[in-house]
Design an enzyme around this catalytic site. Structure first.
Site, PDB file in Angstrom:
ATOM      1  N   HIS A  35       0.907  -1.375   0.156  1.00 27.25           N
ATOM      2  CA  HIS A  35       0.001   0.214   0.496  1.00 27.25           C
ATOM      3  C   HIS A  35       1.116   1.535   0.102  1.00 27.25           C
ATOM      4  CE1 HIS A  35      -3.887   2.386   1.341  1.00 27.25           C
ATOM      5  NE2 HIS A  35      -2.379   3.282   1.692  1.00 27.25           N
ATOM      6  N   GLU A  36       1.731   1.627   1.043  1.00 29.49           N
ATOM      7  CA  GLU A  36       2.450   2.210   0.984  1.00 29.49           C
ATOM      8  C   GLU A  36       3.543   2.807  -0.497  1.00 29.49           C
ATOM      9  OE1 GLU A  36       2.183   4.914   3.100  1.00 29.49           O
ATOM     10  OE2 GLU A  36       0.332   3.850   4.195  1.00 29.49           O
TER      11      GLU A  36
ATOM     12  N   HIS B 243       2.063   4.343  -2.353  1.00 28.82           N
ATOM     13  CA  HIS B 243       1.464   5.856  -2.759  1.00 28.82           C
ATOM     14  C   HIS B 243       3.126   5.995  -3.104  1.00 28.82           C
ATOM     15  CE1 HIS B 243      -2.118   6.781  -0.221  1.00 28.82           C
ATOM     16  NE2 HIS B 243      -1.400   5.481   0.014  1.00 28.82           N
TER      17      HIS B 243
END
Length: 710
Positions: free
Chosen positions: A500-501, A504
Site C-alpha cells: 500500500h505504502e 503512495h
C-alpha cells in the site's frame, strides 16, 4: 468498537498531523533471476564518498541541529521577501509574472527545504537534531499561518483573479486555490468578523485537544478473576497488572479491550469490558463535543456556509453533506441482506455456546474470530515464513516495474541518516527519463517515528523557465532487522501495508503536475488513498501473491494456492457487518456536522439499531464520548476511508483483475490517474480512466461474491 488505535489518522497521505507542513501518505524461481534482469538494478559502482549530486534534487540530508535552525530562518526570510514583493504590486499592474509565478515558484523551491528541516524529527538518530527539527517546524508553521492571513497579498491575488487574464487550466486552478485558501481564513470578511473567525479557530483547537486529552488521561480499569478471562493466552495474562487481591487488572486501552473482546470465552466479561470502554469520559466529553460542534457551525456560518460539513466538504471530492449521506445510506442498505446472513450465523453460534443469552455488539469480534478459525485454514503466524523482507521487496518492485513501465536503480552509497537506508532512482522504462527518487527507511530503531507512512521530501514541478524539479519520497516502515542471519519475516498485514505504502511512493513519483501544490501526494483528501488501495489487491490474487512470497529457507517454494484463496475469503469475511459498524460512526459524524441542535446522545441511540440490524447500543454507554476521529483529524470526513475503498474496488475489478501485469492498462492508470495529481477534478480523472462515472455497485458485488455463502 471504535478505538484510539482505529482513530489515529493514517499517515501516508497528505499530512502527518493536523496543522503540520509535512506532506505527508511466481514463482520464486522467477525471483531468483531478479537480481540479473527484472529486479532492482543495483549495479552502480561504489564510490568512496557519499553521493550528493542528485540532479533536480534540493532536499538536504544530515543537517546538524544548528544548520536546521539557520535554514528555517532563511526559509522564513525568503518567504517574507517574496510575499512582501507580491503585496507591493499595485492592483492595476498585476500580472501572472509578478503575482502568481513568484508564489508558485516559492512553494516549489521551499518545500524540499522545509522538509529538510522538519523530517529529521521523524528519522534522525540524534536527539539534539530531532529537537531542533521540532523547533524549526513550529517556527515554519507559525510563519505559514501568518502568510495565510496576509490581507495585502490576498488583495493582489484577488485582483489578478478578477482580471481574467488567459491561463492554462492548471494555472487557473492554482489561482482559484490561492483565493479559496485566503477566503477559508476569512480574508474576504470585515475585520470584526475576521477576528471572530480566528477566535473560533482557537476555541475549536482547544476543545479538540481537550476531548482527546480526556481520553488519553482516562485510567479506568476493570478487575477479573483468572477464570473470568478464559480464552486469553497466558502470554497476555502475564502482561496484566495484578491487584492486591490477586485479580487481573484490564485497562481500557485499545490493545487490552480488543484482546478481551476477540478472545475471551466468557460473555459476561466481554460485556463488562465493552460497557466500561463505551462509558469512558461520558459526561465530560459529551459536553466538550457539544461545544465543539456548535463552535464549528458558528465558524462555518461566518465563512458563508450553512453548516460545518458544507465547509469541510467543499474542497473534497464528495462536495456536499447530502452526497455523503446518500453514499453511506446506499452502501448500508445494499449490504443489509448479506449483513443479516452474517449476523444470523453469529447468533446461532452464540446460542450453541451460551444458550439463550441475547447477542450484543460486544459479541461481534469474538464470534467473527471463531467462525474465521473454523472456516479458514490460516495460521497467520506460520504464514510469516513465506514473507522474508528482501523477497517481498523484490516482488513488489517487479510488479510496479512491469505494471507501470518503470525501472528502479539503486543508488550506491547514497547520503542518508542511517546505514540501513536505501535510495533508488526511478526511470521511465521506455524513454529513460528520470522520474524521481525515493528512500527506504525500513527498520525500527530508537527515536524513529513509530508508524508506517510515506513522506514527500520534494514535489515535482515545472519552473517559469521550463526547468523541472523531480519528486523525492521517503517510505518509513517499522520492520524488525535480521537477527543472527535469520531474515526479517513479515506478517501478512505488514506485506499489505508495505505494498500500500509503496503505491503512495509510485503515486508521488508518477505525478506530472506542473505546480508543486498539485504534485506528489497533494491531491484531494478523498482521492489520495484510492491508488494505494487499488494496489493492495495484488496481495490477495494468487498470481501476484506468489511473486512476493517464498519460504524463507527455500524461496523456490511460493505460497500455496489454497492459502491464497483462504486469504481472499478471510479478507471479505463478515465484511458487510464490519462495514455497517463503520457506516454507523460515519453517519453520526456527518449528521452532527451538517445539522444544528442535534441531541448527540439520542442520535447515536437512534442510529445504532437502525444501522446495526436491530442490535441496540450497550446500556449506559455513550459512543459519542469516545469517538476521537470526529473530534480531530476526520471531522465531517469519517466517510473518506470507505469512499476510497469503494472506488478502488471499482477500478481494480473493472480494469486490473483479469490482467494483473497488463502494462497497457497500467500505463493508462499511470498517465490518466497518477499523472494529473491535484491539478484535475478527481471524478473527471476516474471517469476518464474507467470510461464512465465510478460506481458503488462493483464494491457491493465483490463483497457478495466473496462472502461465506458463495
Amino acid at each position: 468498537m471504535e478505538s484510539e488505535g482505529n482513530s489515529e489518522k493514517k499517515l501516508s497521505s497528505s499530512k502527518l498531523k493536523k496543522g503540520s507542513n509535512i506532506i505527508p501518505l511466481t514463482g520464486a524461481a522467477a525471483l531468483l533471476t531478479l537480481a540479473v534482469s527484472l529486479a532492482i538494478t543495483a549495479i552502480n559502482k561504489r564510490r568512496n564518498s557519499k553521493r550528493k549530486d542528485l540532479p533536480g534534487c534540493t532536499f538536504r540530508v544530515n543537517l546538524s541541529a544548528s544548520e536546521i535552525l539557520k535554514l528555517a530562518d532563511r526559509i522564513i526570510a525568503k518567504s517574507k521577501e517574496v510575499h512582501d514583493a507580491v503585496a507591493s504590486v499595485p492592483v492595476d499592474k498585476v500580472t501572472y509574472k509578478n503575482v502568481i509565478s513568484p508564489l508558485a515558484e516559492l512553494e516549489a523551491q521551499q518545500f524540499p527545504l522545509v522538509q529538510s528541516c522538519v523530517v529529521p524529527k521523524l528519522v534522525s538518530t540524534s536527539d539534539k537534531v530531532r529537537k531542533a527539527s521540532a523547533e524549526a517546524e513550529k517556527k515554519i508553521d507559525a510563519h505559514i499561518c501568518s502568510c495565510s492571513k496576509r490581507e495585502d497579498v490576498y488583495c493582489v491575488v484577488k485582483a489578478f483573479a478578477a482580471k481574467g487574464e488567459w491561463m492554462g487550466p492548471e494555472a487557473r486552478h492554482y489561482v482559484h486555490c490561492l483565493v479559496k485558501e485566503f477566503e477559508r481564513n476569512g480574508l474576504n470578511l470585515t475585520a470584526t468578523k475576521r477576528e471572530e473567525v480566528q477566535r473560533l479557530k482557537a476555541q475549536i483547537d482547544e476543545l479538540s485537544f481537550q476531548y482527546v486529552q480526556n481520553l488519553n488521561d482516562d485510567s479506568t480499569s476493570v478487575l477479573f478473576h483468572e477464570n473470568e478471562l478464559a480464552g486469553l493466552p497466558a502470554e497476555f495474562l502475564k502482561t496484566l497488572e495484578k491487584a492486591e487481591n490477586g485479580m487481573f487488572r484490564v485497562t481500557l486501552k485499545s490493545h487490552h479491550v480488543a484482546a478481551v473482546l476477540e478472545l475471551c470465552k466468557i460473555g459476561k466479561t466481554r460485556r463488562l469490558v465493552a460497557m466500561a470502554y463505551g462509558k469512558r469520559c461520558g459526561k465530560a466529553n459529551l459536553s466538550v463535543l457539544e461545544d465543539l460542534v456548535q463552535a464549528r457551525h458558528k465558524f462555518a456560518r461566518l465563512l458563508g456556509y450553512s453548516n460545518y460539513a458544507e465547509y469541510a466538504l467543499n474542497p473534497r471530492m464528495a462536495k456536499t453533506p447530502s452526497k455523503v449521506l446518500e453514499f453511506l445510506e446506499d452502501i448500508s442498505s445494499s449490504l443489509s441482506d448479506l449483513a443479516n446472513k452474517e449476523l444470523a450465523m453469529l447468533k446461532e453460534l452464540k446460542k450453541q455456546d451460551e444458550g439463550e443469552l441475547p447477542f450484543g455488539v460486544e459479541d461481534l469480534l469474538y464470534y467473527v474470530k471463531k467462525v474465521e478459525q473454523q472456516e479458514f485454514d490460516l495460521d497467520l503466524g506460520a504464514l510469516k515464513q513465506y514473507f522474508p523482507v528482501n523477497l517481498v521487496l523484490s516482488g513488489i518492485f517487479k510488479i510496479f516495474q512491469d505494471l507501470f513501465g518503470l525501472r528502479f536503480e539503486e543508488i550506491a552509497d547514497a547520503d542518508a541518516w542511517h546505514s540501513d537506508i536505501r535510495m533508488f532512482s526511478v526511470f521511465d522504462l521506455s524513454s529513460g527519463e528520470l522520474l524521481g527518487y525515493f528512500y527506504l527507511d525500513m527498520y525500527t530503531r530508537e527515536g524513529k517515528y513509530g508508524q508506517t507512512c510515506v513522506v514527500a521530501l520534494q514535489n515535482g514541478s515545472v519552473a517559469f523557465n521550463g526547468a523541472r524539479q523531480v519528486p523525492l519520497a521517503l517510505l518509513i516502515s517499522q520492520l524488525q532487522t535480521d537477527i543472527g542471519g535469520i531474515p526479517s519475516l513479515l506478517r501478512f498485514t505488514e506485506v499489505v501495508s508495505l505494498l500500500h505504502e509503496f503505491g503512495h511512493v509510485v503515486q508521488h513519483l508518477c505525478n506530472r503536475a506542473s505546480f508543486a501544490r498539485f504534485s506528489g501526494l497533494r491531491v484531494d483528501p478523498d482521492f489520495v488513498e484510492i491508488p494505494a488501495k487499488v494496489l493492495e489487491n495484488w496481495c490477495y490474487e494468487s498470481f501476484s501473491l506468489k511473486l512476493i512470497s517464498g519460504f524463507h529457507q527455500d524461496i523456490t517454494m511460493p505460497i500455496e494456492d489454497e492459502i491464497c484463496k483462504s486469504l481472499k475469503k478471510w479478507r471479505y469475511s463478515f465484511s458487510a457487518l464490519k462495514l455497517k459498524q463503520e457506516v454507523l460512526y460515519c453517519l453520526f459524524d456527518q449528521i452532527i456536522h451538517s445539522a444544528e441542535n442535534v441531541d448527540i446522545f439520542e442520535l447515536f441511540k437512534h442510529l445504532h439499531p437502525k444501522v446495526m440490524l436491530g442490535l441496540p447500543m450497550l446500556e449506559g454507554t455513550n459512543p459519542a464520548s469516545c469517538f476521537p476521529r470526529c473530534a480531530i483529524g476526520y471531522e465531517a470526513a469519517c466517510y473518506s476511508r470507505i469512499w476510497s475503498e469503494v472506488f478502488a474496488a471499482d477500478i481494480f475489478t473493472s480494469k486490473f483483475r483479469d490482467g494483473l501485469l497488463n502494462q497497457h492498462v497500467g500505463m493508462q492508470f499511470r498517465t490518466k490517474v497518477l499523472a494529473p495529481g491535484g491539478a484535475k477534478d478527481p471524478i473527471e480523472i476516474l471517469s476518464d480512466f474507467l470510461g464512465r462515472e465510478p460506481s458503488i455497485q462493483t464494491f457491493i458485488d465483490n463483497k457478495i461474491e466473496c462472502s461465506l455463502w458463495n
